[in-house]
Design an enzyme around this catalytic site. Structure first.
Site, mmCIF file in Angstrom:
data_model
loop_
_atom_site.group_PDB
_atom_site.id
_atom_site.type_symbol
_atom_site.label_atom_id
_atom_site.label_comp_id
_atom_site.label_asym_id
_atom_site.label_seq_id
_atom_site.Cartn_x
_atom_site.Cartn_y
_atom_site.Cartn_z
ATOM 1 C CG ASN A 9 -94.328 92.321 7.150
ATOM 2 O OD1 ASN A 9 -95.544 92.480 7.003
ATOM 3 N ND2 ASN A 9 -93.792 91.208 7.648
ATOM 4 C CD1 TRP A 10 -96.356 98.643 6.459
ATOM 5 C CD2 TRP A 10 -98.478 99.322 6.196
ATOM 6 N NE1 TRP A 10 -96.328 99.828 5.778
ATOM 7 C CE2 TRP A 10 -97.614 100.271 5.599
ATOM 8 C CE3 TRP A 10 -99.858 99.539 6.140
ATOM 9 C CZ2 TRP A 10 -98.093 101.425 4.961
ATOM 10 C CZ3 TRP A 10 -100.337 100.684 5.509
ATOM 11 C CH2 TRP A 10 -99.455 101.617 4.931
ATOM 12 C CE LYS A 11 -93.633 91.729 11.279
ATOM 13 N NZ LYS A 11 -92.807 91.179 12.372
ATOM 14 C CG HIS A 94 -92.777 87.038 8.063
ATOM 15 N ND1 HIS A 94 -92.914 86.770 9.397
ATOM 16 C CD2 HIS A 94 -92.102 88.209 7.973
ATOM 17 C CE1 HIS A 94 -92.350 87.757 10.093
ATOM 18 N NE2 HIS A 94 -91.861 88.639 9.253
ATOM 19 C CD GLU A 96 -94.442 87.937 12.472
ATOM 20 O OE1 GLU A 96 -95.232 88.475 11.673
ATOM 21 O OE2 GLU A 96 -93.549 88.583 13.072
ATOM 22 C CD GLU A 166 -87.972 89.381 8.297
ATOM 23 O OE1 GLU A 166 -88.034 90.617 8.257
ATOM 24 O OE2 GLU A 166 -88.954 88.657 8.539
ATOM 25 N N GLY A 172 -89.124 91.824 16.231
ATOM 26 C CA GLY A 172 -90.011 92.419 17.224
ATOM 27 C C GLY A 172 -89.466 92.399 18.644
ATOM 28 C CB SER A 213 -84.998 94.693 16.093
ATOM 29 O OG SER A 213 -85.916 93.889 16.826
ATOM 30 N N GLY A 235 -91.974 96.856 12.705
ATOM 31 C CA GLY A 235 -92.488 97.937 13.549
ATOM 32 C C GLY A 235 -92.153 99.335 13.067
HETATM 33 P P1 13P Z 1 -89.536 94.118 13.286
HETATM 34 O O1 13P Z 1 -88.844 95.119 12.407
HETATM 35 O O2 13P Z 1 -90.751 94.642 13.961
HETATM 36 O O3 13P Z 1 -88.581 93.412 14.180
HETATM 37 O O4 13P Z 1 -90.118 92.987 12.285
HETATM 38 C C1 13P Z 1 -89.281 92.444 11.325
HETATM 39 C C2 13P Z 1 -90.084 91.633 10.401
HETATM 40 O O5 13P Z 1 -90.586 90.579 10.746
HETATM 41 C C3 13P Z 1 -90.285 92.149 9.036
HETATM 42 O O6 13P Z 1 -90.853 91.179 8.215
#
Ligand code: 13P
Length: 251
Positions: A9-11, A94, A96, A166, A172, A213, A235
């Site tokens: 997930n590149w966000k 997600h 977020e 998650e 993150g 993470s 990340g």
């Molecule tokens: P990180 O791997 O950066 O913690 O993010 C996880 C995530 O939200 C994947 O959708």
């Protein structure tokens, strides 16, 4: 029997030019890892460009979100049909999106049903916040999110579903869940909730990913768990480390 799935997930990272560069870096090595389903989910702006680079690599493409309506006056949104033109997967719900964009179990459910109708594989995210974790509410929250988010999915489509656990406190933060904690949520909460919806046999076929993470270092600990069927990586999916994570899933 469940093929491991590793999704990046590149966000909101990478311009189109940078997205192309990253695929150039990752593509060859990812292609060579054949025992694992690999997926990249760039920003919607880059989906077309990345799709054009993925032909013949065996790497799947996913969007990070979509609307449930097929078209209309929804400024800023993209539709299931638009996603389907280039992608096979879509991340839905997600944390977020839930936290910053007002998504609810109900809107996530509409999107899941729209993904089913469009023939997209939804990667449906669930997970408790830090406050809920500390209050001992993980099981109740995750159970509710699974039941509400996947309500009305056809039993025939259900085996295609992917659920990503998650925990919000692990996203993150560099503070990943332990493999053991992830396994217990997957085994004791998510798979039983899937069995309530679709029956035990179908529940066994559905992949449950861990996210939060995940790194090249800790990935193997997660993949060693019988009910962790892959990872949703944030990340570390923006770096060659993503290749190491996919390799760990192949072992
Ligand atoms: P990180 O791997 O950066 O913690 O993010 C996880 C995530 O939200 C994947 O959708």
């Amino acid at each position: 029997m469940r093929t491991p799935l590793v999704a990046g997930n590149w966000k909101m990272n990478k311009t189109v030019a940078e997205a192309r560069e990253l695929i150039m870096v990752l593509g060859g090595d990812l292609k060579s890892i054949t025992e694992v389903e690999k997926v990249v989910c760039p920003p919607s702006m880059s989906l077309v460009a990345v799709a054009n680079l993925l032909g013949g690599t065996g790497i799947g493409l996913g969007a990070q979100n979509m609307h449930w309506e097929e078209k209309g006056a929804f400024t800023g949104e993209i539709s299931p049909g638009m996603v389907r033109e280039f992608c096979q997967y879509v991340i839905l719900g997600h944390s977020e999106r839930r936290q910053y964009f007002g998504e609810t179990d109900q809107s996530v459910n509409k999107k899941v049903l729209a993904a089913q109708a469009a023939g997209l594989v939804p990667i449906v995210c669930v997970g408790e916040t830090l406050a809920q974790y500390e209050a001992g509410e993980t099981a109740a929250v995750v159970h509710r999110q699974v039941l509400a988010g996947l309500q009305g999915v056809d039993a025939a489509f259900a085996p295609k579903l992917v659920v990503a656990y998650e925990p919000v406190w692990a996203i993150g933060t560099g503070k990943a869940s332990s493999g053991e904690n992830a396994e217990s949520v997957h085994r004791d909460v998510i798979r039983p909730a899937l069995a309530e919806l679709f029956g035990a046999q179908t529940a066994e076929a559905i992949r449950i990913l861990y996210g939060g993470s995940v790194t090249g270092v800790n990935a193997a600990e997660f993949f060693a768990q019988p009910n962790v069927d892959g990872a949703l990586v944030g990340g570390a999916s923006l770096k060659p480390e993503f290749i190491e994570i996919a390799r760990a899933a192949a072992r």
